[in-house]
Scaffold this active site. Sequence first.
Site, PDB file in Angstrom:
ATOM      1  N   ARG A   1       0.842  -1.202   0.000  1.00  0.00           N
ATOM      2  CA  ARG A   1       0.000   0.000   0.000  1.00  0.00           C
ATOM      3  C   ARG A   1       0.877   1.252   0.000  1.00  0.00           C
ATOM      4  NH1 ARG A   1      -2.324   0.284   6.155  1.00  0.00           N
ATOM      5  NH2 ARG A   1      -0.573  -0.715   7.171  1.00  0.00           N
TER       6      ARG A   1
ATOM      7  N   LYS B   1       2.078   6.399   1.632  1.00  0.00           N
ATOM      8  CA  LYS B   1       1.576   5.179   2.298  1.00  0.00           C
ATOM      9  C   LYS B   1       0.056   5.275   2.405  1.00  0.00           C
ATOM     10  CE  LYS B   1       1.861   2.407   6.503  1.00  0.00           C
ATOM     11  NZ  LYS B   1       2.608   2.190   7.737  1.00  0.00           N
TER      12      LYS B   1
ATOM     13  N   ASP C   1      -6.442  -3.922   0.781  1.00  0.00           N
ATOM     14  CA  ASP C   1      -7.090  -2.964  -0.119  1.00  0.00           C
ATOM     15  C   ASP C   1      -6.143  -1.831  -0.544  1.00  0.00           C
ATOM     16  OD1 ASP C   1      -6.819  -1.570   2.221  1.00  0.00           O
ATOM     17  OD2 ASP C   1      -8.966  -1.340   2.615  1.00  0.00           O
TER      18      ASP C   1
ATOM     19  N   ASP D   1      10.810  -7.323   8.141  1.00  0.00           N
ATOM     20  CA  ASP D   1      10.331  -6.460   7.046  1.00  0.00           C
ATOM     21  C   ASP D   1      10.133  -5.015   7.533  1.00  0.00           C
ATOM     22  OD1 ASP D   1       8.195  -7.882   8.472  1.00  0.00           O
ATOM     23  OD2 ASP D   1       6.832  -6.658   7.291  1.00  0.00           O
TER      24      ASP D   1
HETATM   25  P1  AMP Z   1       2.822  -3.557   8.099  1.00  0.00           P
HETATM   26  O1  AMP Z   1       2.230  -4.368   9.190  1.00  0.00           O
HETATM   27  O2  AMP Z   1       2.120  -2.260   7.852  1.00  0.00           O
HETATM   28  O3  AMP Z   1       4.291  -3.409   8.215  1.00  0.00           O
HETATM   29  O4  AMP Z   1       2.545  -4.388   6.756  1.00  0.00           O
HETATM   30  C1  AMP Z   1       2.982  -5.722   6.543  1.00  0.00           C
HETATM   31  C2  AMP Z   1       2.737  -6.067   5.110  1.00  0.00           C
HETATM   32  O5  AMP Z   1       1.336  -6.020   4.828  1.00  0.00           O
HETATM   33  C3  AMP Z   1       3.379  -5.155   4.099  1.00  0.00           C
HETATM   34  O6  AMP Z   1       3.707  -5.922   2.986  1.00  0.00           O
HETATM   35  C4  AMP Z   1       2.279  -4.181   3.782  1.00  0.00           C
HETATM   36  O7  AMP Z   1       2.443  -3.562   2.551  1.00  0.00           O
HETATM   37  C5  AMP Z   1       1.073  -5.095   3.788  1.00  0.00           C
HETATM   38  N1  AMP Z   1      -0.189  -4.388   4.080  1.00  0.00           N
HETATM   39  C6  AMP Z   1      -0.599  -3.908   5.267  1.00  0.00           C
HETATM   40  N2  AMP Z   1      -1.814  -3.342   5.151  1.00  0.00           N
HETATM   41  C7  AMP Z   1      -2.182  -3.446   3.855  1.00  0.00           C
HETATM   42  C8  AMP Z   1      -3.320  -3.059   3.105  1.00  0.00           C
HETATM   43  N3  AMP Z   1      -4.351  -2.430   3.660  1.00  0.00           N
HETATM   44  N4  AMP Z   1      -3.328  -3.338   1.791  1.00  0.00           N
HETATM   45  C9  AMP Z   1      -2.300  -3.960   1.208  1.00  0.00           C
HETATM   46  N5  AMP Z   1      -1.206  -4.369   1.848  1.00  0.00           N
HETATM   47  C10 AMP Z   1      -1.139  -4.125   3.165  1.00  0.00           C
HETATM   48 MG    MG Z   2       5.794  -2.822   7.334  1.00  0.00          MG
END
Ligand code: AMP
Ligand code: MG
Length: 578
Positions: free
Chosen positions: A164, A184, A196, A331
């Site tokens: 995203r 973001k 989404d 990550d």
């Molecule tokens: P985060 O927990 O924000 O570090 O995200 C972990 C992974 O999930 C990353 O690859 C993000 O890009 C993906 N991600 C988190 N929320 C969304 C979303 N609403 N739509 C698409 N990918 C998401």
């Molecule tokens: Mg992340």
Amino acid sequence: MSRCSLTPWFFTWLMLLCLSGCYFLDSLIVASSFRHVHHYVNKSNLDQDYCERKRKLSNFGGWRLSTEKLTAALPIDPIEENYVREVQDSVFSVVHPTPFKSRVLLVAVSKEVLEDILDLDVSVSDTEDFLQLVSGGKIVLGSLAHRYGGHQFGSWAGQLGDGRAHLIGVYTNRFGDNWELQLKGSGRTPYSRNGDGRAVLRSSVREFLGSEAMHYLGIPTSRAASLVVSDDVVWRDPFYNGDVKKERGAIVLRVAKSWFRIGSLEILTYSGELRLLRILLDLVIDEHFPSISVNDSNKYLAFFSRIVSETADLIVLWMSVGFAHGVYNTDNFSLLSVTIDYGPFGFMDSYDPDFVPNVSDDERRYKIGNQANVGMYNLNKLLQALNPLLDPRQKQLASQILEGYPDQYYKRFTELFRAKLGLLGSSDDDGYMIAFLLKLMEDARADFTMTFRQLGEISLDCLKDFSLSQEFWALQDIAKHKLFPSWVAMYLLRLQRNAGDSESDRKRRMASVNPRYVLRNWMAESAIRKAERNDFSEVRLLQQVLQHPFQRQTMAERAGYAQRPPAWAKEIKVSCSS
Ligand code: AMP
Ligand code: MG
């Protein structure tokens, strides 16, 4: 080396702690392929442009973004359609942000990021061009989504990537520094999996304020340039209990010198793309580690060694302000050791080594007292990713470097907490005295931020007599502990060894390292509740206050930001849902 092989004394210590292309914005081009055009800011132009650009730009006329360096050096996913897939042999996919369908409101901007990093006068933020740029409203030529993987909650999660987020370009500023601009919440990408592609207002307010607050606390972090909210509906189940809520989509424009993570390397090793792993590493070293020569046969070892010590430093800094990241997966672990990916983070109120900011973290893996260990785990995963590029001797040296992490961490931790207590020089008992205080704070559930702050505000005479007025509410709490007088006696004795020190110098030193204001959950929550009604005043107030966390401010005092947190603060729940 596994997490379990940390040296026994480190565990003892932890136990003790527990005890205690280039784009002109005025001519944004909608393009199906970014490859057609690469305008490029080169260094010689920079010198010529310097005088011209010394002043901040009040429009986007001469303002340029480029992804040339990244796209020239690294392979790009050949598929240009935007659908979810496993990507191979590439570091980026070309993908455009998805504009919001409804109206967009500007919630906040960071004047300092615009002016000092992006060379833009803050007045630019009043323009339609700005709103378009920061909301993904105009398709910026050649936006990129990065392919990365990661270990999440202790297991290999495979391909993750920018699901995203869109890298809309790199800006080379008047100092010649390169900053990567990333939106973001700007829509789906090949890495969106079931998501989404959106981010909601509450988590975006937290990321905007949290990352800016960390910067002003002196902690390496990504920065946030702007925050916008739309009326586009985004559905979320904030506590994963089936109670789905309608929320609004928001976008943060965040900037960092690089967004590469441990997971950026891991995915290449796991998929056997070793040639690409080498290319990416060489680029990162060349761009961001100037003290390491790319021709040095030990460069990957030197790179690893730097990250080991910078990780120790970063986590100690987090601990020194009571910050728990919440999801410190590989990550979310920057190769430049800056704090990134603000999600369910928290600044702890009462001192508690078991503080877990994320209600979805059932295992309590990312509790604050475990962050040093998680750092070790992540470094171990980084080493596994580097292993195919190391010869047997280098592997052995790398393991030794990793074994040095607990020492570095402990040394740095003691230095910082010594400074928090206003101690000069060092004494063998300092580590014990720090751990003793933390243990008392834990037992008394004393406020972490304000106990240290108030120790630096109170006169030693008052401390000696335990004459604690209401102003010293955190000290009143800890003073209820029967062992507090013993600690105070020890502390006063130790302060006598501060050669040539005066009370005012001690107070000044302590006030410069112990913040009076941090972004407590209740403060963020209060600002979010108002922002959800399109009242952005508290977001902006907090932004302003947190720019000077070490200075007493009338507005902040009036808002109660240095007071005991309200009772409802304990009810606030933060999860990964964002
Ligand atoms: P985060 O927990 O924000 O570090 O995200 C972990 C992974 O999930 C990353 O690859 C993000 O890009 C993906 N991600 C988190 N929320 C969304 C979303 N609403 N739509 C698409 N990918 C998401
Ligand atoms: Mg992340």
